[in-house]
Design a protein around this motif. Structure first.
Motif, PDB file in Angstrom:
ATOM      1  N   ALA A 150       0.850  -1.190   0.000  1.00  0.00           N
ATOM      2  CA  ALA A 150       0.000   0.000   0.000  1.00  0.00           C
ATOM      3  C   ALA A 150       0.884   1.238   0.000  1.00  0.00           C
ATOM      4  O   ALA A 150       1.882   1.307   0.708  1.00  0.00           O
ATOM      5  CB  ALA A 150      -0.905  -0.008   1.226  1.00  0.00           C
ATOM      6  N   THR A 151       0.542   2.214  -0.810  1.00  0.00           N
ATOM      7  CA  THR A 151       1.381   3.391  -0.914  1.00  0.00           C
ATOM      8  C   THR A 151       0.539   4.591  -1.310  1.00  0.00           C
ATOM      9  O   THR A 151      -0.474   4.447  -1.975  1.00  0.00           O
ATOM     10  CB  THR A 151       2.513   3.179  -1.938  1.00  0.00           C
ATOM     11  N   THR A 152       0.974   5.746  -0.887  1.00  0.00           N
ATOM     12  CA  THR A 152       0.327   6.983  -1.325  1.00  0.00           C
ATOM     13  C   THR A 152       1.260   7.745  -2.253  1.00  0.00           C
ATOM     14  O   THR A 152       0.995   8.875  -2.605  1.00  0.00           O
ATOM     15  CB  THR A 152      -0.023   7.871  -0.116  1.00  0.00           C
ATOM     16  N   SER A 153       2.383   7.105  -2.657  1.00  0.00           N
ATOM     17  CA  SER A 153       3.324   7.726  -3.571  1.00  0.00           C
ATOM     18  C   SER A 153       3.371   6.929  -4.863  1.00  0.00           C
ATOM     19  O   SER A 153       2.687   5.927  -5.024  1.00  0.00           O
ATOM     20  CB  SER A 153       4.712   7.801  -2.924  1.00  0.00           C
ATOM     21  N   ALA A 154       4.209   7.371  -5.788  1.00  0.00           N
ATOM     22  CA  ALA A 154       4.305   6.707  -7.079  1.00  0.00           C
ATOM     23  C   ALA A 154       4.849   5.296  -6.924  1.00  0.00           C
ATOM     24  O   ALA A 154       5.450   4.947  -5.904  1.00  0.00           O
ATOM     25  CB  ALA A 154       5.203   7.524  -8.000  1.00  0.00           C
ATOM     26  N   ALA A 155       4.645   4.480  -7.955  1.00  0.00           N
ATOM     27  CA  ALA A 155       5.134   3.112  -7.927  1.00  0.00           C
ATOM     28  C   ALA A 155       6.643   3.105  -7.706  1.00  0.00           C
ATOM     29  O   ALA A 155       7.370   3.905  -8.305  1.00  0.00           O
ATOM     30  CB  ALA A 155       4.786   2.405  -9.231  1.00  0.00           C
ATOM     31  N   PRO A 156       7.159   2.220  -6.850  1.00  0.00           N
ATOM     32  CA  PRO A 156       8.601   2.185  -6.593  1.00  0.00           C
ATOM     33  C   PRO A 156       9.377   1.704  -7.811  1.00  0.00           C
ATOM     34  O   PRO A 156       8.812   1.147  -8.761  1.00  0.00           O
ATOM     35  CB  PRO A 156       8.715   1.196  -5.429  1.00  0.00           C
ATOM     36  N   PHE A 214      -2.041   6.845 -10.491  1.00  0.00           N
ATOM     37  CA  PHE A 214      -2.570   5.592  -9.965  1.00  0.00           C
ATOM     38  C   PHE A 214      -1.750   5.130  -8.760  1.00  0.00           C
ATOM     39  O   PHE A 214      -0.549   5.345  -8.689  1.00  0.00           O
ATOM     40  CB  PHE A 214      -2.521   4.488 -11.020  1.00  0.00           C
ATOM     41  N   ARG A 215      -2.427   4.467  -7.826  1.00  0.00           N
ATOM     42  CA  ARG A 215      -1.776   3.874  -6.664  1.00  0.00           C
ATOM     43  C   ARG A 215      -2.225   2.422  -6.559  1.00  0.00           C
ATOM     44  O   ARG A 215      -3.370   2.094  -6.873  1.00  0.00           O
ATOM     45  CB  ARG A 215      -2.129   4.646  -5.383  1.00  0.00           C
ATOM     46  N   PHE A 216      -1.325   1.551  -6.104  1.00  0.00           N
ATOM     47  CA  PHE A 216      -1.612   0.126  -6.038  1.00  0.00           C
ATOM     48  C   PHE A 216      -1.312  -0.411  -4.637  1.00  0.00           C
ATOM     49  O   PHE A 216      -0.405   0.065  -3.960  1.00  0.00           O
ATOM     50  CB  PHE A 216      -0.773  -0.630  -7.072  1.00  0.00           C
ATOM     51  N   GLY A 217      -2.085  -1.399  -4.218  1.00  0.00           N
ATOM     52  CA  GLY A 217      -1.888  -2.003  -2.915  1.00  0.00           C
ATOM     53  C   GLY A 217      -3.162  -2.657  -2.428  1.00  0.00           C
ATOM     54  O   GLY A 217      -4.097  -2.895  -3.207  1.00  0.00           O
ATOM     55  N   PRO A 224      -6.214   7.998  -0.421  1.00  0.00           N
ATOM     56  CA  PRO A 224      -5.924   7.399  -1.731  1.00  0.00           C
ATOM     57  C   PRO A 224      -6.576   6.021  -1.852  1.00  0.00           C
ATOM     58  O   PRO A 224      -6.564   5.233  -0.902  1.00  0.00           O
ATOM     59  CB  PRO A 224      -4.395   7.285  -1.738  1.00  0.00           C
ATOM     60  N   LEU A 225      -7.163   5.742  -3.007  1.00  0.00           N
ATOM     61  CA  LEU A 225      -7.822   4.457  -3.240  1.00  0.00           C
ATOM     62  C   LEU A 225      -6.911   3.617  -4.134  1.00  0.00           C
ATOM     63  O   LEU A 225      -6.722   3.937  -5.310  1.00  0.00           O
ATOM     64  CB  LEU A 225      -9.190   4.663  -3.898  1.00  0.00           C
ATOM     65  N   ALA A 226      -6.338   2.574  -3.563  1.00  0.00           N
ATOM     66  CA  ALA A 226      -5.373   1.741  -4.283  1.00  0.00           C
ATOM     67  C   ALA A 226      -6.087   0.771  -5.229  1.00  0.00           C
ATOM     68  O   ALA A 226      -7.130   0.213  -4.906  1.00  0.00           O
ATOM     69  CB  ALA A 226      -4.511   0.967  -3.296  1.00  0.00           C
ATOM     70  N   PHE A 227      -5.495   0.561  -6.395  1.00  0.00           N
ATOM     71  CA  PHE A 227      -5.984  -0.417  -7.357  1.00  0.00           C
ATOM     72  C   PHE A 227      -5.318  -1.754  -7.093  1.00  0.00           C
ATOM     73  O   PHE A 227      -4.270  -1.828  -6.451  1.00  0.00           O
ATOM     74  CB  PHE A 227      -5.644   0.017  -8.789  1.00  0.00           C
ATOM     75  N   ALA A 228      -5.908  -2.831  -7.615  1.00  0.00           N
ATOM     76  CA  ALA A 228      -5.286  -4.149  -7.565  1.00  0.00           C
ATOM     77  C   ALA A 228      -4.216  -4.223  -8.647  1.00  0.00           C
ATOM     78  O   ALA A 228      -4.437  -3.775  -9.777  1.00  0.00           O
ATOM     79  CB  ALA A 228      -6.330  -5.241  -7.776  1.00  0.00           C
ATOM     80  N   PRO A 229      -3.050  -4.754  -8.366  1.00  0.00           N
ATOM     81  CA  PRO A 229      -2.016  -4.858  -9.392  1.00  0.00           C
ATOM     82  C   PRO A 229      -2.497  -5.680 -10.583  1.00  0.00           C
ATOM     83  O   PRO A 229      -3.108  -6.730 -10.427  1.00  0.00           O
ATOM     84  CB  PRO A 229      -0.859  -5.558  -8.666  1.00  0.00           C
ATOM     85  N   GLY A 230      -2.224  -5.192 -11.780  1.00  0.00           N
ATOM     86  CA  GLY A 230      -2.641  -5.868 -13.001  1.00  0.00           C
ATOM     87  C   GLY A 230      -3.197  -4.873 -13.996  1.00  0.00           C
ATOM     88  O   GLY A 230      -3.143  -3.653 -13.793  1.00  0.00           O
TER      89      GLY A 230
END
Length: 348
Positions: free
Chosen positions: A58-64, A213-216, A332-338
């Motif tokens: 889970a993150t509120t920043s850009a993808a690592p 976009f945020r993922f987690g 932030p609302l995280a998306f599912a990876p994919g």
């Protein structure tokens, strides 16, 4: 990764220029030229499996580093290629749809839809059928930096706007080696793109970057849903949760969406982004006014992931900024990876 990748290129800074439409004209809807003798195979070569679907934290920043900002999955930095695809019944099934990082659904003339697919993590050998660009594409791609945009053509009055935008344009005229015609379908539904060759013809295309976009892990709450349907004036999309696939099964106008090379399409996250769809100053060759989907601003959205629906808000202050999605409380609302589908649906 399938297909050849072009040589690595450094990113280019976004050049801000999204000008107002000042002229009207007719869309060249056939966008056709003389067919090449070799046809597109009915079944394209299968793409390789996607990178391992290790969940992103889970993150509120850009993808690592090491993960795609478009999917949240492991990926190497690579240029961005956006391709405008036909989506009437005669254009289905598509080719290359399963390899896309993102799929945008846009309303066009007559209430039907077209797809703007975005590739970076993987390239299929072929994608299509390819069709013409619209004014909405310019603002929609404004937060990608300078992506390549492949399309079959555009009306004459729109061409100056496309050329002035921060886009590396790829058409049959500029890169004929990147396109081919299929003998299996009638024009204008028979134009296909070789993505690797398209990127080779777009040396200025930027690598994938943060678009908001945020993922987690999923947020708390949401509503359990088996399926959800999104309607346009002359198109219908239904997304049905598949626990076995951990993804959504897609149906277009009541029929399963499939890619000729990879089979059924299975996005991990579906975003129904409610936007203002208004008339533009452009119209097609039959006089039908082209809709313009406003992707700068704010509004409501519905995010489907993990078999649940989450109410959301979207915000994009400028065409150069990313689109953020938050819960009603502002988190932030995280998306599912994919793979992610974003449907630019008319406001209720």
């Amino acid at each position: 990764m399938t297909g050849e990748r072009g040589a690595r290129r450094p990113g280019r800074a976004l050049t801000a220029l999204l000008c107002a439409v000042t002229a009207a004209g007719l869309y060249g809807c056939s966008d056709s030229g003389p067919p090449e003798p070799s046809p597109v195979p009915t079944t394209a070569p299968a793409t390789t499996s996607p990178p391992a679907t290790t969940p992103a934290p889970a993150t509120t920043s850009a993808a690592p580093t090491g993960r795609s900002p478009f999917t949240g999955l492991p990926a190497r930095p690579a240029p961005v290629l956006a391709v405008k695809l036909d989506n009437v019944q005669a254009a289905r099934p598509h080719t290359g749809l399963g390899a896309a990082d993102l799929v945008y659904v846009e309303q066009v003339e007559g209430g039907v839809t077209r797809l703007l697919v975005v590739y970076s993590s993987r390239l299929p050998d072929l994608t299509g059928p390819v069709r013409s660009a619209r004014e909405s594409d310019i603002a929609l791609l404004g937060d990608f930096g300078r992506p390549a945009l492949a399309y079959s053509g555009a009306q004459s009055a729109l061409n100056p706007l496309l050329k002035a935008a921060p886009l590396d344009l790829v058409t049959e005229g500029s890169a004929p080696q990147a396109f081919r015609r299929s003998a299996d379908r009638p024009a204008p539904h028979n134009l296909y793109l070789r993505p690797a060759r398209a990127l080779a013809a777009a040396p200025g295309a930027d690598d994938a970057r943060d678009i908001g976009f945020r993922f987690g892990p999923a947020p708390a709450g949401g509503t359990t849903v088996e399926s959800s349907t999104v309607r346009y004036p002359a198109a219908r999309y239904t997304f049905t949760w598949s626990a076995a696939d951990r993804a959504w099964r897609v149906a277009m106008d009541g029929r399963e969406a499939r890619a000729t090379d990879t089979g059924p399409v299975r996005p991990a996250t579906v975003v129904v982004q409610r936007v203002t769809v208004r008339p533009s100053r452009f119209h097609d060759r039959f006089g039908a006014v082209s809709p313009y989907s406003e992707t700068v601003g704010s509004g409501t959205a519905l995010v489907l992931r993990d078999g649940r629906a989450h109410e959301a808000r979207w915000s994009r202050p400028t065409a150069a900024s990313g689109t953020t999605f938050t819960t009603p409380s502002g988190a932030p609302l995280a998306f599912a990876p994919g793979q992610v589908w974003v449907l630019l649906a008319p406001r209720a």
